[in-house]
Design an enzyme around this catalytic site. Structure first.
Site, mmCIF file in Angstrom:
data_model
loop_
_atom_site.group_PDB
_atom_site.id
_atom_site.type_symbol
_atom_site.label_atom_id
_atom_site.label_comp_id
_atom_site.label_asym_id
_atom_site.label_seq_id
_atom_site.Cartn_x
_atom_site.Cartn_y
_atom_site.Cartn_z
ATOM 1 N N ALA A 8 -36.637 11.513 57.063
ATOM 2 C CA ALA A 8 -36.691 10.942 55.710
ATOM 3 C C ALA A 8 -37.829 9.956 55.505
ATOM 4 O O ALA A 8 -38.067 9.524 54.379
ATOM 5 C CB ALA A 8 -35.359 10.266 55.387
ATOM 6 N N HIS A 177 -41.846 32.735 55.626
ATOM 7 C CA HIS A 177 -42.425 31.545 54.996
ATOM 8 C C HIS A 177 -43.777 31.195 55.611
ATOM 9 O O HIS A 177 -44.091 30.041 55.824
ATOM 10 C CB HIS A 177 -41.439 30.368 55.118
ATOM 11 C CG HIS A 177 -41.886 29.118 54.424
ATOM 12 N ND1 HIS A 177 -42.192 29.082 53.083
ATOM 13 C CD2 HIS A 177 -42.087 27.852 54.884
ATOM 14 C CE1 HIS A 177 -42.554 27.844 52.754
ATOM 15 N NE2 HIS A 177 -42.502 27.091 53.833
ATOM 16 N N MET A 227 -43.276 20.484 48.106
ATOM 17 C CA MET A 227 -42.250 20.888 49.076
ATOM 18 C C MET A 227 -40.981 20.083 48.874
ATOM 19 O O MET A 227 -39.872 20.622 48.973
ATOM 20 C CB MET A 227 -42.787 20.704 50.508
ATOM 21 C CG MET A 227 -41.828 21.157 51.595
ATOM 22 S SD MET A 227 -41.382 22.901 51.518
ATOM 23 C CE MET A 227 -39.613 22.765 51.286
#
EC number: 1.1.1.37
Length: 311
Positions: A8, A177, A227
């Site tokens: 994070a 991806h 993203m």
């Protein structure tokens, strides 16, 4: 409902924390974890935004406190791409990071839905699956590679090219991806008429859009903001599904193995994660050929992840 973000404090993670604080349903708990000591401060920072999402931050070597009671875990930890690197260059560092975090997920919140953002996604999802399997807690309905950014880019580029309302433009993207494994199904876009000479350049632009950002940032990072928005959209969809709503997203999951063990395609999300894997629908000749051409690459990416855990 509790959502945990692992990684994070990074470029994606901080932006994702902000978006989730703004966009998650009222009453959701948001746990932010990173090895970096700044992470509790990121949580304090976003906690000052007036929404009914409760935020806590955790740092240090052990993500366990952030994972306790989590329903959704999003993993964005790892190193980002720099110019000259492709997503597979990240493998050596990020594979170990994902393995370590998933080992903790397996112990602390084995029933959580896990969304893998850390590249190379084609491979890191396979790593996660094998770790969960070794721990005896693997449920293929609950593990996802977050490929939503390919969908967002496709929607943006198609709407720009065709003069469509971007909020009403929907483009399914299948495969994987990275590079050639990203296959936008342009033939399925409503209200778009295509000339033969438009399709291949557009497909290539979508496939190489990540590199476009890496180069434009001139060594200063990769696609973090777009993203983060893609991951936030996917997280919202997962939370809605877990709450009983019907939601469809393209995501990289273990299905019937028709094309590869893991494959991105439209998936109906629900209370157990994957409720139903939907058919990819009719393909144009170009798309059929592109699908056949990509499969050896995709399968090799998956095998790399399996071998990393199983030897």
């Amino acid at each position: 409902m509790k959502v945990a973000v692992l990684g994070a404090a990074g470029g994606i993670g901080q932006a994702l924390a902000l978006l989730l604080k703004l966009q998650l349903p009222a009453g959701t708990d948001l746990a932010l974890y990173d090895i970096a000591p700044v992470t509790p401060g990121v949580a304090v920072d976003v906690s000052h935004i007036p929404t009914a999402v409760n935020v806590k931050g955790f740092s240090g070597e052990d993500p366990t406190p952030a994972l306790e009671g989590a329903d959704v875990v999003l993993i964005s930890a790892g190193v980002a791409r720099k110019p000259g690197m492709d997503r597979s260059d990240l493998f050596n560092i990020n594979a170990g990071i994902v393995r370590g975090l998933i080992e903790k997920v397996a112990i602390t919140c084995p029933k959580a839905c896990v969304g893998i953002i850390t590249n190379p996604v084609n491979t890191t999802v396979a790593i996660a699956a094998e770790v969960l399997k070794k721990a005896g807690v693997y449920d293929k309905r609950k593990l996802f590679g977050v490929t939503t950014l390919d969908v967002l880019r496709s929607e943006t580029f198609v709407a720009e090219l065709k003069g469509l309302n971007v909020s009403r433009t929907s483009v399914p993207v299948i495969g994987g991806h990275s590079g050639v494994t990203i296959l936008p199904l342009l033939s399925q876009v409503q209200y778009a008429k295509w000339n033969e000479d438009e399709i291949e350049p557009l497909a290539k632009r979508i496939q190489n859009a990540g590199t476009e950002v890496v180069n434009a940032k001139a060594g200063g990072g990769s696609a973090t903001l777009s993203m983060a928005q893609a991951a936030a959209r996917f997280a919202r969809s997962l939370v809605k599904g877990l709450s009983g709503e019907t939601v469809v997203e393209c995501t990289y999951v273990e299905g019937d193995g028709k094309y590869a063990r893991f494959f991105s395609q439209p998936v109906r999300l629900g209370k157990e994660g994957v409720e139903e894997i939907l058919p990819i629908g009719p393909l144009s000749n170009f798309e059929q050929q592109a699908l056949e051409n990509m499969l050896p690459t995709l399968r090799a990416d998956i095998e790399l992840g399996e071998k990393f855990i199983n030897g």
